[in-house]
Motif scaffolding. Structure first.
Motif, PDB file in Angstrom:
ATOM      1  N   HIS A 115      77.646  48.522  96.405  1.00  0.00           N
ATOM      2  CA  HIS A 115      76.787  47.863  95.425  1.00  0.00           C
ATOM      3  C   HIS A 115      75.419  48.540  95.243  1.00  0.00           C
ATOM      4  CE1 HIS A 115      75.297  44.730  92.843  1.00  0.00           C
ATOM      5  NE2 HIS A 115      74.314  44.442  93.672  1.00  0.00           N
ATOM      6  N   TYR A 135      77.820  44.897  89.149  1.00  0.00           N
ATOM      7  CA  TYR A 135      78.305  44.640  90.497  1.00  0.00           C
ATOM      8  C   TYR A 135      79.101  45.820  91.036  1.00  0.00           C
ATOM      9  CZ  TYR A 135      77.006  39.700  90.335  1.00  0.00           C
ATOM     10  OH  TYR A 135      76.312  38.520  90.269  1.00  0.00           O
ATOM     11  N   GLU A 137      80.897  47.009  95.015  1.00  0.00           N
ATOM     12  CA  GLU A 137      81.783  46.371  95.992  1.00  0.00           C
ATOM     13  C   GLU A 137      81.052  45.228  96.690  1.00  0.00           C
ATOM     14  OE1 GLU A 137      82.804  45.308  99.735  1.00  0.00           O
ATOM     15  OE2 GLU A 137      81.623  47.147  99.800  1.00  0.00           O
ATOM     16  N   ARG A 138      81.706  44.045  96.738  1.00  0.00           N
ATOM     17  CA  ARG A 138      81.084  42.853  97.328  1.00  0.00           C
ATOM     18  C   ARG A 138      82.069  42.105  98.233  1.00  0.00           C
ATOM     19  NH1 ARG A 138      78.598  38.939  93.177  1.00  0.00           N
ATOM     20  NH2 ARG A 138      80.531  39.279  92.011  1.00  0.00           N
ATOM     21  N   GLU A 139      82.820  42.856  99.022  1.00  0.00           N
ATOM     22  CA  GLU A 139      83.798  42.205  99.893  1.00  0.00           C
ATOM     23  C   GLU A 139      83.136  41.322 100.953  1.00  0.00           C
ATOM     24  OE1 GLU A 139      87.999  44.298  99.760  1.00  0.00           O
ATOM     25  OE2 GLU A 139      86.649  45.320 101.152  1.00  0.00           O
ATOM     26  N   ASP A 140      81.884  41.609 101.267  1.00  0.00           N
ATOM     27  CA  ASP A 140      81.176  40.764 102.229  1.00  0.00           C
ATOM     28  C   ASP A 140      80.938  39.359 101.677  1.00  0.00           C
ATOM     29  OD1 ASP A 140      79.372  41.817 100.335  1.00  0.00           O
ATOM     30  OD2 ASP A 140      77.664  41.474 101.666  1.00  0.00           O
ATOM     31  N   LYS A 141      81.095  39.209 100.368  1.00  0.00           N
ATOM     32  CA  LYS A 141      80.931  37.905  99.727  1.00  0.00           C
ATOM     33  C   LYS A 141      82.282  37.290  99.369  1.00  0.00           C
ATOM     34  CE  LYS A 141      76.412  39.136  97.829  1.00  0.00           C
ATOM     35  NZ  LYS A 141      75.700  38.426  98.900  1.00  0.00           N
ATOM     36  N   GLY A 151      86.720  40.385  91.080  1.00  0.00           N
ATOM     37  CA  GLY A 151      85.459  40.809  90.480  1.00  0.00           C
ATOM     38  C   GLY A 151      85.369  40.473  89.005  1.00  0.00           C
TER      39      GLY A 151
END
Length: 225
Positions: A115, A135, A137-141, A151
């Motif tokens: 991100h 956006y 990469e937001r795999e932590d979310k 996404g």
């Protein structure tokens, strides 16, 4: 009627292949491995940097991925310093974005790139505020990487648009699968990292050879003169 366009970043909005190649090669230097070519990188990219490194290491002889763990830790720092190297928008992209803005069609970016680096690229090339949402990469979310539809659906919810109002644009099989999985109309662009044959296999609504093809398509669907 389309009310929103969601764009992949690398190979769709910007040509970032030289930045990716440089970052991979600087990482591989640590173990004295050969340099990977631009053409190799075009095939390696699309599924996030971890998969990129896995493919590069295997291609350079590390079939057991003995250096993978260290590479995953090393690459983000190298890429942080190289992510804008020779990065530029593809011809016609600025005009496409202008057309969308003039016709009140919302725009968003969805990338598998980390991100912070996604923001670096988008703001570095297009400035702040050019897109409604951006956006990486937001795999932590809890939002899985493409080709998961997560996404796209998250962007749709934030932008207040329905599936039939969204057009998703990308240049790889990962993008084509993303669009199909999200059940939105999809455009495959041939100016990016992969060839027409790869895109055509997924029967997208449009294969675009230039951004002006997207303008014409949206004008036709939305009834814009």
């Amino acid at each position: 009627m389309y009310k929103c366009c969601i764009f992949d970043l690398d190979g769709t909005l910007v040509n970032s292949i030289y930045a990716i190649q440089r970052s991979v090669n600087l990482s591989l230097e640590k173990w004295g491995m050969r340099q990977v070519s631009v053409d190799e990188c075009r095939v390696f990219v699309g599924d996030g940097y971890k998969k990129l490194l896995e493919r590069a290491l295997e291609a350079c002889g590390d079939s057991k991925l003995e250096h993978y763990g260290e590479a995953v830790n090393l690459y983000p720092e190298i890429f942080k310093g190289c992510c804008m190297y020779r990065v530029k928008a593809y011809d016609g992209i600025m005009e496409l974005l202008d057309f969308l803005k003039e016709n009140h069609i919302k725009t968003a970016v969805l990338s598998n790139k980390p991100h912070p680096r996604t923001l670096d690229n988008v703001e570095g090339v297009f400035g702040k505020g050019r897109f409604d949402l951006v956006y990486g990469e937001r795999e932590d979310k809890g939002i899985r990487k493409k080709p998961s539809p997560d996404g796209v659906w998250a962007l749709m919810e934030e932008l207040g648009v329905d599936r039939e109002e969204v057009l998703y644009l990308g240049d790889t099989n990962t993008d084509m699968r993303t669009g199909k999985n999200a059940q939105v109309d999809t455009v495959g662009v041939t100016w990016g990292f992969r060839d027409r044959e790869e895109l055509e296999a997924f029967n997208p609504e449009l294969i675009a050879d230039h951004p002006v093809d997207v303008v014409r398509y949206i004008k036709d669907v939305n009834g814009i003169e």
